[in-house]
Design an enzyme around this catalytic site. Structure first.
Site, PDB file in Angstrom:
ATOM      1  N   CYS A 139      22.176  -9.227 -11.770  1.00 41.14           N
ATOM      2  CA  CYS A 139      21.492  -9.852 -12.903  1.00 41.14           C
ATOM      3  C   CYS A 139      22.437 -10.000 -14.094  1.00 41.14           C
ATOM      4  O   CYS A 139      23.409  -9.256 -14.247  1.00 41.14           O
ATOM      5  CB  CYS A 139      20.256  -9.054 -13.298  1.00 41.14           C
ATOM      6  SG  CYS A 139      20.598  -7.407 -13.922  1.00 41.14           S
ATOM      7  N   ALA A 145     -16.078 -10.132  13.397  1.00 46.21           N
ATOM      8  CA  ALA A 145     -17.243  -9.243  13.335  1.00 46.21           C
ATOM      9  C   ALA A 145     -18.315  -9.801  14.260  1.00 46.21           C
ATOM     10  O   ALA A 145     -18.292 -10.986  14.631  1.00 46.21           O
ATOM     11  CB  ALA A 145     -17.777  -9.143  11.911  1.00 46.21           C
ATOM     12  N   SER A 197     -17.969  -4.584  12.418  1.00 44.34           N
ATOM     13  CA  SER A 197     -16.564  -4.942  12.641  1.00 44.34           C
ATOM     14  C   SER A 197     -15.661  -3.724  12.804  1.00 44.34           C
ATOM     15  O   SER A 197     -14.457  -3.890  13.045  1.00 44.34           O
ATOM     16  CB  SER A 197     -16.043  -5.777  11.464  1.00 44.34           C
ATOM     17  OG  SER A 197     -16.087  -5.030  10.256  1.00 44.34           O
ATOM     18  N   GLU A 241      22.957  -2.040  -8.029  1.00 45.32           N
ATOM     19  CA  GLU A 241      24.368  -1.933  -8.386  1.00 45.32           C
ATOM     20  C   GLU A 241      24.645  -0.668  -9.183  1.00 45.32           C
ATOM     21  O   GLU A 241      25.652   0.020  -8.966  1.00 45.32           O
ATOM     22  CB  GLU A 241      24.790  -3.167  -9.195  1.00 45.32           C
ATOM     23  CG  GLU A 241      24.659  -4.489  -8.451  1.00 45.32           C
ATOM     24  CD  GLU A 241      23.283  -5.148  -8.625  1.00 45.32           C
ATOM     25  OE1 GLU A 241      23.213  -6.373  -8.507  1.00 45.32           O
ATOM     26  OE2 GLU A 241      22.288  -4.416  -8.889  1.00 45.32           O
ATOM     27  N   TRP A 272     -14.510  -0.599  14.956  1.00 43.58           N
ATOM     28  CA  TRP A 272     -13.220  -1.258  14.676  1.00 43.58           C
ATOM     29  C   TRP A 272     -12.886  -2.187  15.838  1.00 43.58           C
ATOM     30  O   TRP A 272     -13.074  -1.814  16.993  1.00 43.58           O
ATOM     31  CB  TRP A 272     -12.094  -0.252  14.496  1.00 43.58           C
ATOM     32  CG  TRP A 272     -12.284   0.677  13.345  1.00 43.58           C
ATOM     33  CD1 TRP A 272     -12.691   1.977  13.385  1.00 43.58           C
ATOM     34  CD2 TRP A 272     -12.079   0.355  11.963  1.00 43.58           C
ATOM     35  NE1 TRP A 272     -12.742   2.503  12.122  1.00 43.58           N
ATOM     36  CE2 TRP A 272     -12.370   1.524  11.233  1.00 43.58           C
ATOM     37  CE3 TRP A 272     -11.671  -0.779  11.269  1.00 43.58           C
ATOM     38  CZ2 TRP A 272     -12.276   1.583   9.839  1.00 43.58           C
ATOM     39  CZ3 TRP A 272     -11.568  -0.712   9.893  1.00 43.58           C
ATOM     40  CH2 TRP A 272     -11.867   0.443   9.198  1.00 43.58           C
ATOM     41  N   LEU A 277     -14.392 -16.954   2.109  1.00 39.86           N
ATOM     42  CA  LEU A 277     -13.268 -17.052   1.176  1.00 39.86           C
ATOM     43  C   LEU A 277     -11.990 -17.435   1.905  1.00 39.86           C
ATOM     44  O   LEU A 277     -11.187 -18.228   1.391  1.00 39.86           O
ATOM     45  CB  LEU A 277     -13.086 -15.728   0.423  1.00 39.86           C
ATOM     46  CG  LEU A 277     -12.016 -15.713  -0.679  1.00 39.86           C
ATOM     47  CD1 LEU A 277     -12.212 -16.858  -1.666  1.00 39.86           C
ATOM     48  CD2 LEU A 277     -12.040 -14.370  -1.414  1.00 39.86           C
ATOM     49  N   GLU A 288      -7.375 -10.010   1.933  1.00 47.04           N
ATOM     50  CA  GLU A 288      -8.259  -9.425   2.944  1.00 47.04           C
ATOM     51  C   GLU A 288      -9.683  -9.745   2.529  1.00 47.04           C
ATOM     52  O   GLU A 288     -10.265  -9.053   1.689  1.00 47.04           O
ATOM     53  CB  GLU A 288      -8.047  -7.915   3.059  1.00 47.04           C
ATOM     54  CG  GLU A 288      -6.725  -7.523   3.681  1.00 47.04           C
ATOM     55  CD  GLU A 288      -6.704  -6.075   4.144  1.00 47.04           C
ATOM     56  OE1 GLU A 288      -7.776  -5.553   4.533  1.00 47.04           O
ATOM     57  OE2 GLU A 288      -5.620  -5.474   4.116  1.00 47.04           O
ATOM     58  N   ARG A 292      -3.695   3.713   2.343  1.00 48.74           N
ATOM     59  CA  ARG A 292      -4.024   5.071   2.754  1.00 48.74           C
ATOM     60  C   ARG A 292      -3.218   5.447   3.989  1.00 48.74           C
ATOM     61  O   ARG A 292      -2.827   4.594   4.781  1.00 48.74           O
ATOM     62  CB  ARG A 292      -5.522   5.195   3.041  1.00 48.74           C
ATOM     63  CG  ARG A 292      -6.400   4.863   1.841  1.00 48.74           C
ATOM     64  CD  ARG A 292      -7.875   5.111   2.125  1.00 48.74           C
ATOM     65  NE  ARG A 292      -8.403   4.319   3.220  1.00 48.74           N
ATOM     66  CZ  ARG A 292      -8.767   3.042   3.116  1.00 48.74           C
ATOM     67  NH1 ARG A 292      -8.641   2.405   1.960  1.00 48.74           N
ATOM     68  NH2 ARG A 292      -9.248   2.387   4.158  1.00 48.74           N
ATOM     69  N   THR A 301     -17.252  -9.313   0.318  1.00 50.81           N
ATOM     70  CA  THR A 301     -16.715  -8.152   1.033  1.00 50.81           C
ATOM     71  C   THR A 301     -17.040  -6.864   0.285  1.00 50.81           C
ATOM     72  O   THR A 301     -17.382  -5.848   0.899  1.00 50.81           O
ATOM     73  CB  THR A 301     -15.194  -8.298   1.204  1.00 50.81           C
ATOM     74  OG1 THR A 301     -14.921  -9.448   2.016  1.00 50.81           O
ATOM     75  CG2 THR A 301     -14.589  -7.072   1.858  1.00 50.81           C
TER      76      THR A 301
END
Length: 388
Positions: free
Chosen positions: A90, A181, A187, A64, A189, A326, A321, A226, A215
């Site tokens: 707000c 994998a 893994s 705003e 790609w 997990l 990730e 990136r 990991t």
């Protein structure tokens, strides 16, 4: 790359101001964490745009204020004008002042908000104060297209405010037969460069990226954004029950500097009185790491308690990730809100699956999901699924 749109593109709104306000809010997708992504458009009675803006990074002006400034720079009066906002202005003094008061003081005659702000410090008070100041107010029906898309843009903010939990998004890249994998761990790609770039765009919108120590030890990842020009890096969360994080791990070199430096939080289940770990804790602290004790059953980190703690640390969207072990733990405990899955058109045969889940004896016990969006990304498919 344009920030990812989590909802299918809809037909243009009947009112162009709504579409423009949403477009502005999307421009803030990578910027405002932990604040919501908000767009504001100020129009004259004939629909002419007088000013526009979106919320800046935390501590900076809200949408705003940016729209009012834009109108002033253009030399436009906003007396009696309409402000279209993707979230209720707000009404509290936080890092900045109340936007509802600024709109009223500027002479805005009408405010249309897509949604009521779920923050208990606002929760309707912004619109109430505007009305008390003589401003006509309108909050759209939750089923309105603008309201639905505005909520999607801020799904993590709503989750944190309404549930006291971040919105947990689990990202997986897999072959068509569900392997992430090969059996030997290879893994890179499975998916193509387009999918990998898209994955970085989804990282960018998250408040934090989470992975497990497995990991880290196997891949030594950086786990940052990136290939994109982003204004901030998501914070980093590592689940490390036995406090095994190497002091030379690559991710410790991604913190950056200044007020936008990423935090690194390591959750562990090790007894803080353990003398053997005192030196390791001290060394991690010297590297800028915050070690958080969150012991749960079986010597593991208490995942549910960790999520509540992350919400207290103002994490709206948590991007997971991690490996299949997990992933399985998060799924078994019912802690995943959304699945971001990239499927490559290839079959790998035996390998490492998406998640380590127990064998079922009845189809009715399966984790039920619904497709939210499906899109082709290069040669791969991007699936967005949510709990049914």
């Amino acid at each position: 790359m344009t920030p990812p749109n989590p909802t299918p593109q809809a037909t243009p709104h009947a009112d162009p101001a709504k579409s423009l306000a949403l477009s502005l809010a999307r421009q803030a997708l990578w910027l405002t964490s932990p604040n919501p992504r908000v767009g504001c458009v100020i129009t004259a009675a004939d629909g002419t745009v007088l000013g526009q803006g979106h919320t800046q990074r935390a501590g900076g002006p809200h949408a705003e204020i940016m729209a009012l400034r834009d109108a002033a720079e253009r030399g436009h009066s906003v007396q009696g004008a309409t402000a279209w906002v993707t979230l209720e202005p707000c009404a509290h003094q936080g890092r900045t002042g109340p936007c509802c008061d600024a709109l009223a003081a500027a002479g805005i005659g009408r405010v249309v908000a897509a949604l009521t702000d779920p923050n208990p410090q606002v929760a309707g008070q912004g619109m109430a104060r505007l009305a008390a100041a003589g401003v006509r107010t309108e909050t759209l029906n939750p089923q309105d297209e603008m309201a639905q898309q505005a909520r999607e843009l801020n799904i993590g903010f709503f989750s944190r405010m309404e549930r006291g939990l971040p919105w947990v998004r689990m990202k997986v890249a897999a072959s068509l037969d569900g392997q992430t994998a090969l059996l030997n761990g290879q893994s890179q790609w499975i998916t193509g460069p387009e999918a990998r770039a898209d994955g970085h765009a989804w990282r960018a919108r998250a408040c934090a990226i989470l992975t497990g120590i497995g990991t880290v030890l196997e891949d030594d990842p950086q786990l940052n954004v990136r290939g994109l020009n982003v204004p901030r890096q998501p914070h980093l969360v590592v689940l490390d029950s036995r406090l095994e994080l190497p002091l030379n791990a690559q991710l410790l070199n991604t913190q950056g500097t200044g007020d936008q430096a990423r935090q690194i939080w390591v959750y562990t289940a090790v007894d803080p009185a353990n003398a053997e770990q005192a030196e390791k804790r001290s060394a991690l602290s010297a590297r800028g790491v915050t070690v958080i004790d969150m012991p749960g059953p079986g010597g593991k980190v208490d995942l549910a308690a960790m999520l509540r703690d992350l919400a207290r640390r103002e994490i709206n969207e948590l991007h997971v990730e991690a490996g299949h072990k997990l992933n399985g733990s998060f799924i078994r405990e019912g802690l995943v809100d959304e699945y971001l899955i990239y499927l490559a058109p290839q079959l790998l045969g035996p390998g490492q699956g998406m998640a380590n889940l127990p064998a079922l004896t009845a189809l009715g016990d399966a984790v039920q999901l619904g497709f939210h969006a499906v899109e082709r990304i290069g040669p791969d498919l991007r699936l967005l699924l949510r709990r049914a």
